[in-house]
Design a protein around this motif. Structure first.
Motif, PDB file in Angstrom:
ATOM      1  N   UNK A  26       0.832  -1.199   0.000  1.00 59.21           N
ATOM      2  CA  UNK A  26       0.000   0.000   0.000  1.00 59.21           C
ATOM      3  C   UNK A  26       0.874   1.259   0.000  1.00 59.21           C
ATOM      4  N   UNK A  27       1.849   1.298   0.912  1.00 56.80           N
ATOM      5  CA  UNK A  27       2.717   2.473   1.033  1.00 56.80           C
ATOM      6  C   UNK A  27       3.615   2.645  -0.191  1.00 56.80           C
ATOM      7  N   UNK A  28       4.073   1.548  -0.775  1.00 49.39           N
ATOM      8  CA  UNK A  28       4.893   1.622  -1.990  1.00 49.39           C
ATOM      9  C   UNK A  28       4.094   2.277  -3.114  1.00 49.39           C
ATOM     10  N   UNK A  29       2.831   1.902  -3.253  1.00 50.36           N
ATOM     11  CA  UNK A  29       1.977   2.461  -4.305  1.00 50.36           C
ATOM     12  C   UNK A  29       1.834   3.970  -4.141  1.00 50.36           C
ATOM     13  N   UNK A  30       1.637   4.402  -2.905  1.00 47.58           N
ATOM     14  CA  UNK A  30       1.465   5.828  -2.661  1.00 47.58           C
ATOM     15  C   UNK A  30       2.778   6.587  -2.827  1.00 47.58           C
ATOM     16  N   UNK A  31       3.866   5.995  -2.357  1.00 44.78           N
ATOM     17  CA  UNK A  31       5.170   6.656  -2.392  1.00 44.78           C
ATOM     18  C   UNK A  31       5.649   6.902  -3.825  1.00 44.78           C
ATOM     19  N   UNK A  32       5.507   5.917  -4.685  1.00 46.69           N
ATOM     20  CA  UNK A  32       6.041   6.022  -6.042  1.00 46.69           C
ATOM     21  C   UNK A  32       5.027   6.523  -7.069  1.00 46.69           C
ATOM     22  N   UNK A  33       3.734   6.287  -6.857  1.00 45.83           N
ATOM     23  CA  UNK A  33       2.751   6.584  -7.898  1.00 45.83           C
ATOM     24  C   UNK A  33       1.615   7.502  -7.441  1.00 45.83           C
ATOM     25  N   UNK A  34       1.543   7.775  -6.142  1.00 47.71           N
ATOM     26  CA  UNK A  34       0.491   8.652  -5.601  1.00 47.71           C
ATOM     27  C   UNK A  34      -0.901   8.204  -6.039  1.00 47.71           C
ATOM     28  N   UNK A  35      -1.095   6.904  -6.121  1.00 47.17           N
ATOM     29  CA  UNK A  35      -2.391   6.392  -6.546  1.00 47.17           C
ATOM     30  C   UNK A  35      -2.815   5.200  -5.692  1.00 47.17           C
ATOM     31  N   UNK A  36      -3.977   5.312  -5.088  1.00 51.99           N
ATOM     32  CA  UNK A  36      -4.543   4.232  -4.282  1.00 51.99           C
ATOM     33  C   UNK A  36      -5.992   4.028  -4.711  1.00 51.99           C
ATOM     34  N   UNK A  37      -6.344   2.811  -5.050  1.00 43.86           N
ATOM     35  CA  UNK A  37      -7.740   2.468  -5.301  1.00 43.86           C
ATOM     36  C   UNK A  37      -8.288   1.843  -4.016  1.00 43.86           C
ATOM     37  N   UNK A  38      -8.994   2.666  -3.252  1.00 46.18           N
ATOM     38  CA  UNK A  38      -9.409   2.264  -1.913  1.00 46.18           C
ATOM     39  C   UNK A  38     -10.358   1.065  -1.935  1.00 46.18           C
ATOM     40  N   UNK A  39     -11.235   1.015  -2.916  1.00 48.08           N
ATOM     41  CA  UNK A  39     -12.152  -0.120  -3.022  1.00 48.08           C
ATOM     42  C   UNK A  39     -11.400  -1.418  -3.235  1.00 48.08           C
ATOM     43  N   UNK A  40     -10.417  -1.393  -4.140  1.00 45.94           N
ATOM     44  CA  UNK A  40      -9.590  -2.584  -4.393  1.00 45.94           C
ATOM     45  C   UNK A  40      -8.853  -3.024  -3.137  1.00 45.94           C
ATOM     46  N   UNK A  41      -8.356  -2.026  -2.405  1.00 51.02           N
ATOM     47  CA  UNK A  41      -7.597  -2.344  -1.201  1.00 51.02           C
ATOM     48  C   UNK A  41      -8.479  -3.001  -0.138  1.00 51.02           C
ATOM     49  N   UNK A  42      -9.693  -2.496   0.019  1.00 49.75           N
ATOM     50  CA  UNK A  42     -10.598  -3.056   1.020  1.00 49.75           C
ATOM     51  C   UNK A  42     -10.979  -4.495   0.669  1.00 49.75           C
ATOM     52  N   UNK A  43     -11.341  -4.708  -0.596  1.00 47.27           N
ATOM     53  CA  UNK A  43     -11.740  -6.053  -1.023  1.00 47.27           C
ATOM     54  C   UNK A  43     -10.570  -7.023  -0.908  1.00 47.27           C
ATOM     55  N   UNK A  44      -9.393  -6.587  -1.350  1.00 46.66           N
ATOM     56  CA  UNK A  44      -8.225  -7.467  -1.286  1.00 46.66           C
ATOM     57  C   UNK A  44      -7.852  -7.777   0.155  1.00 46.66           C
ATOM     58  N   UNK A  45      -7.944  -6.791   1.026  1.00 42.95           N
ATOM     59  CA  UNK A  45      -7.604  -7.017   2.432  1.00 42.95           C
ATOM     60  C   UNK A  45      -8.522  -8.076   3.045  1.00 42.95           C
TER      61      UNK A  45
END
Length: 300
Positions: A26-45
């Motif tokens: 999660x942090x790598x995605x934000x650090x390098x690309x500044x992009x988080x798909x919150x819905x994807x993250x919730x479902x995957x978690x």
């Protein structure tokens, strides 16, 4: 079934091994690309935790079935026998978690990239065959590699790609960078399995489980444990040097004296109730400090 019994059945206290690698992705995605798909993250978690719990249920279930009669593991140690749990109830919970998790994974793949499906299928194969089959991976000298690779590397890789599938290709550059960042968690998870198998060598042998420790012996297993601890901190340093993670992660060396103290205490004697918790503490400290230092590095 009480919550306390359920928590032991699914080994809730060990979920650190998957949750913190997820947070690193999660942090790598934000650090390098500044992009988080919150819905994807919730479902995957949710999918990840459900499957992780299902694998631990399966592990306890198969250990119960495969236990020999030469000692009291089946009735006194295994949670199913000790608490007189209904086998049909245990199976139903396990399959419910697996099916729900799989449906969530298929949905994510259909909405993002089919690469997610292939990574998920690999993870499911490793998770299921880790405990099931005539020769489960956990009873072979590959359990450490399997657990370290699947939870330590594949989880953050899936997490990252769910956030950036529409920005960058899935290539060896991405895999190698995420893989190097994930090595500390992978090594620590492998070490947890190695410590567990070292403590359980006698019991595993009675149950016809021939793990890595069975082949290399206690002394070499302890030496490998120490080497993986050192390799963990070297991997973090390399990730900082190659600018894969923020500079703040170099501060993880601040906990090395405590980690090494735990390692030396464990090396002196390998007792499940006495020194194995030190391996758990090492894992928790390393992955939690990584996440905290990564978070600080992003914001400051």
């Amino acid at each position: 079934m009480s919550f306390k019994v359920f928590a032991e059945l699914v080994e809730l206290k060990a979920k650190t091994a998957s949750i913190f690698p997820f947070l690193m992705g999660f942090l790598y995605s934000w650090y390098h690309f500044k992009q988080i798909y919150w819905g994807n993250m919730l479902i995957f978690f949710i999918s990840m935790v459900l499957f992780n719990m299902a694998v631990d249920i399966m592990d306890n279930y198969m250990d119960y079935h495969n236990a020999t009669d030469v000692h009291d593991y089946k009735d006194e140690t295994n949670i199913i026998g000790r608490e007189h749990l209904s086998l049909s109830l245990v199976r139903n919970i396990m399959w419910t978690f697996i099916i729900l998790s799989a449906l969530m994974g298929i949905y994510l793949a259909s909405q993002t990239s089919w690469i997610i499906l292939w990574l998920g299928m690999f993870s499911y194969a490793m998770g299921i065959f880790y405990s099931a089959g005539p020769k489960p991976l956990s009873s072979l000298p590959v359990g450490e590699v399997t657990s370290g690779l699947t939870m330590g590397i594949i989880i953050p890789l899936i997490c990252v790609y769910l956030n950036i599938y529409d920005l960058v290709p899935f290539d060896w550059s991405l895999v190698s960078r995420v893989g190097l960042m994930s090595l500390p968690a992978a090594f620590s998870i492998a070490n947890l399995m190695l410590a567990n198998n070292t403590c359980d060598l006698e019991e595993d042998t009675l149950n016809n489980r021939h793990t890595l420790v069975y082949y290399i012996g206690n002394k070499k297993a302890v030496r490998l444990f120490q080497l993986l601890v050192i390799a963990t901190f070297i991997a973090v340093t390399l990730s900082v040097i190659f600018k894969i993670v923020p500079l703040t992660l170099i501060l993880i060396w601040g906990i090395f004296p405590k980690i090494w103290k735990n390692t030396k205490l464990y090396s002196q004697e390998q007792i499940k109730t006495k020194t194995f918790p030190l391996a758990i503490k090492n894992l928790a400290m390393i992955v939690s400090f990584e996440v905290v230092l990564f978070f600080i590095g992003i914001w400051f």
